[in-house]
Design a protein around this motif. Structure first.
Motif, mmCIF file in Angstrom:
data_model
loop_
_atom_site.group_PDB
_atom_site.id
_atom_site.type_symbol
_atom_site.label_atom_id
_atom_site.label_comp_id
_atom_site.label_asym_id
_atom_site.label_seq_id
_atom_site.Cartn_x
_atom_site.Cartn_y
_atom_site.Cartn_z
ATOM 1 N N PHE A 83 20.492 -29.258 -16.567
ATOM 2 C CA PHE A 83 20.475 -30.631 -16.079
ATOM 3 C C PHE A 83 19.484 -30.841 -14.935
ATOM 4 O O PHE A 83 19.115 -31.963 -14.621
ATOM 5 N N TYR A 84 19.001 -29.760 -14.327
ATOM 6 C CA TYR A 84 17.902 -29.902 -13.372
ATOM 7 C C TYR A 84 16.707 -30.574 -14.054
ATOM 8 O O TYR A 84 16.028 -31.415 -13.477
ATOM 9 N N ARG A 85 16.429 -30.140 -15.299
ATOM 10 C CA ARG A 85 15.290 -30.706 -16.022
ATOM 11 C C ARG A 85 15.510 -32.174 -16.338
ATOM 12 O O ARG A 85 14.559 -32.965 -16.336
ATOM 13 N N ILE A 131 16.775 -32.639 -2.946
ATOM 14 C CA ILE A 131 16.214 -31.890 -4.061
ATOM 15 C C ILE A 131 14.696 -31.909 -3.930
ATOM 16 O O ILE A 131 14.106 -32.967 -3.685
ATOM 17 N N ILE A 132 14.063 -30.747 -4.101
ATOM 18 C CA ILE A 132 12.609 -30.648 -4.096
ATOM 19 C C ILE A 132 12.181 -29.913 -5.361
ATOM 20 O O ILE A 132 12.757 -28.886 -5.712
ATOM 21 N N VAL A 133 11.189 -30.461 -6.047
ATOM 22 C CA VAL A 133 10.625 -29.817 -7.229
ATOM 23 C C VAL A 133 9.221 -29.319 -6.877
ATOM 24 O O VAL A 133 8.377 -30.094 -6.423
ATOM 25 N N LEU A 134 8.991 -28.026 -7.074
ATOM 26 C CA LEU A 134 7.713 -27.393 -6.751
ATOM 27 C C LEU A 134 7.077 -26.847 -8.015
ATOM 28 O O LEU A 134 7.768 -26.492 -8.970
ATOM 29 N N THR A 135 5.752 -26.762 -8.019
ATOM 30 C CA THR A 135 5.050 -26.068 -9.088
ATOM 31 C C THR A 135 4.091 -25.082 -8.467
ATOM 32 O O THR A 135 3.532 -25.338 -7.393
ATOM 33 N N ILE A 158 20.689 -24.174 -1.400
ATOM 34 C CA ILE A 158 22.028 -24.049 -1.970
ATOM 35 C C ILE A 158 21.957 -23.489 -3.385
ATOM 36 O O ILE A 158 22.755 -22.642 -3.779
ATOM 37 N N SER A 159 21.008 -23.996 -4.163
ATOM 38 C CA SER A 159 20.843 -23.503 -5.530
ATOM 39 C C SER A 159 19.394 -23.694 -5.946
ATOM 40 O O SER A 159 18.665 -24.491 -5.359
ATOM 41 N N ALA A 160 18.986 -22.932 -6.959
ATOM 42 C CA ALA A 160 17.593 -22.983 -7.417
ATOM 43 C C ALA A 160 17.542 -22.785 -8.917
ATOM 44 O O ALA A 160 18.392 -22.081 -9.493
ATOM 45 N N HIS A 161 16.560 -23.413 -9.543
ATOM 46 C CA HIS A 161 16.380 -23.279 -10.985
ATOM 47 C C HIS A 161 14.897 -23.148 -11.280
ATOM 48 O O HIS A 161 14.083 -23.952 -10.813
ATOM 49 N N VAL A 162 14.531 -22.113 -12.049
ATOM 50 C CA VAL A 162 13.135 -21.852 -12.398
ATOM 51 C C VAL A 162 12.940 -22.143 -13.878
ATOM 52 O O VAL A 162 13.763 -21.751 -14.711
ATOM 53 N N ALA A 163 11.847 -22.828 -14.215
ATOM 54 C CA ALA A 163 11.516 -23.111 -15.613
ATOM 55 C C ALA A 163 10.006 -23.027 -15.784
ATOM 56 O O ALA A 163 9.242 -23.225 -14.830
ATOM 57 N N GLN A 164 9.586 -22.756 -17.002
ATOM 58 C CA GLN A 164 8.160 -22.723 -17.310
ATOM 59 C C GLN A 164 7.604 -24.133 -17.197
ATOM 60 O O GLN A 164 8.247 -25.100 -17.606
ATOM 61 N N ASP A 165 6.429 -24.266 -16.609
ATOM 62 C CA ASP A 165 5.769 -25.565 -16.551
ATOM 63 C C ASP A 165 5.386 -25.964 -17.972
ATOM 64 O O ASP A 165 4.745 -25.190 -18.696
ATOM 65 N N ARG A 171 1.950 -21.595 -15.085
ATOM 66 C CA ARG A 171 2.632 -22.037 -13.882
ATOM 67 C C ARG A 171 4.129 -22.162 -14.148
ATOM 68 O O ARG A 171 4.562 -22.246 -15.299
ATOM 69 N N ILE A 172 4.917 -22.189 -13.080
ATOM 70 C CA ILE A 172 6.356 -22.404 -13.190
ATOM 71 C C ILE A 172 6.750 -23.599 -12.337
ATOM 72 O O ILE A 172 6.026 -24.004 -11.418
ATOM 73 N N ARG A 173 7.916 -24.143 -12.652
ATOM 74 C CA ARG A 173 8.495 -25.249 -11.893
ATOM 75 C C ARG A 173 9.775 -24.737 -11.244
ATOM 76 O O ARG A 173 10.634 -24.180 -11.919
ATOM 77 N N LEU A 174 9.873 -24.930 -9.964
ATOM 78 C CA LEU A 174 11.057 -24.507 -9.215
ATOM 79 C C LEU A 174 11.741 -25.741 -8.638
ATOM 80 O O LEU A 174 11.123 -26.505 -7.898
#
Length: 224
Positions: A83-85, A131-135, A158-165, A171-174
């Motif tokens: 659900f982050y995505r 919430i902050i989204v980084l690439t 508090i929590s983190a989620h990593v996904a492929q850009d 690159r990845i999206r954090l």
């Protein structure tokens, strides 16, 4: 708590429209369900979202939706995506709901921003937070280092989620949730060290026009 996936958050109350439905019906449903977009299907295949702006250009309420040039055809998630995505996609596109589409491109349902925010609020270590989204390049990823920069600004992850850009496979999206809504100094620090901040959301601390727009898009559903 198990990971919440898009398929866990489907909203059964918001129906899709069909290409054979009329612009008038779409306008009535947008008003009835208090949303600014609704998904349109063609034989269960997701076509895109119809919006209030789309309908404003058509005077004839009998115009079928198949004749409208719908947008957001690529704005969807898979059932097994986190659900982050969902929240990231909503922020990027400034939409109130995100369609869920399977690998055959068949429509499975929608997740509303209200549902995504409610799910986020149920995660451990409560509090609304920010919430902050980084690439970044995959080789540059270090949650330990990023946590250090966050903690230097008197905050914690508090929590983190990593996904492929999805645009650049190198690159990845954090996506990180913080225990503070004051994001300005944290994002400035991260950007100073080369991280690209692609989106941010905070419940109260809106620091610029871009974040104000994202914040308004996320909360419009809740305020109707």
């Amino acid at each position: 708590m198990p990971a919440l996936l898009a398929e866990d958050l489907l909203n059964e109350m918001i129906p899709p429209l069909k290409g054979t439905d009329s612009a008038g019906k779409a306008a009535r449903w947008l008003d009835e369900f208090h949303v600014a977009q609704l998904p349109v299907l063609d034989n269960r295949k997701y076509r895109g979202l119809v919006t209030e702006a789309d309908l404003a250009d058509f005077d004839d309420p009998e115009t079928p939706l198949s004749e409208l040039p719908l947008g957001y055809a690529e704005a969807y998630v898979r059932p097994d995506q986190h659900f982050y995505r969902v929240m990231e996609l909503a922020i990027e596109n400034k939409i109130q709901l995100v369609p869920v589409v399977d690998e055959r491109h068949e429509y499975a349902g929608v997740v509303t921003i209200a549902d995504a925010l409610a799910a986020f609020g149920q995660q451990p270590a409560g509090g609304q937070g920010g919430i902050i989204v980084l690439t970044m390049e995959e080789r540059d990823y270090s949650l330990t280092q990023i946590s250090r920069y966050v903690e230097e600004n008197n905050a914690k992850i508090i929590s983190a989620h990593v996904a492929q850009d999805e645009v650049d496979p190198r690159r990845i999206r954090l996506t990180i949730k913080l225990n503070t809504e004051n994001l300005a100094r944290i994002t400035a620090t991260l950007e100073r060290f080369g991280y690209v901040v692609t989106a941010q959301f905070s419940g109260t601390a809106v620091v610029n026009e871009d974040e104000q727009e994202r914040y308004d898009a996320l909360l419009r559903y809740l305020s109707v």
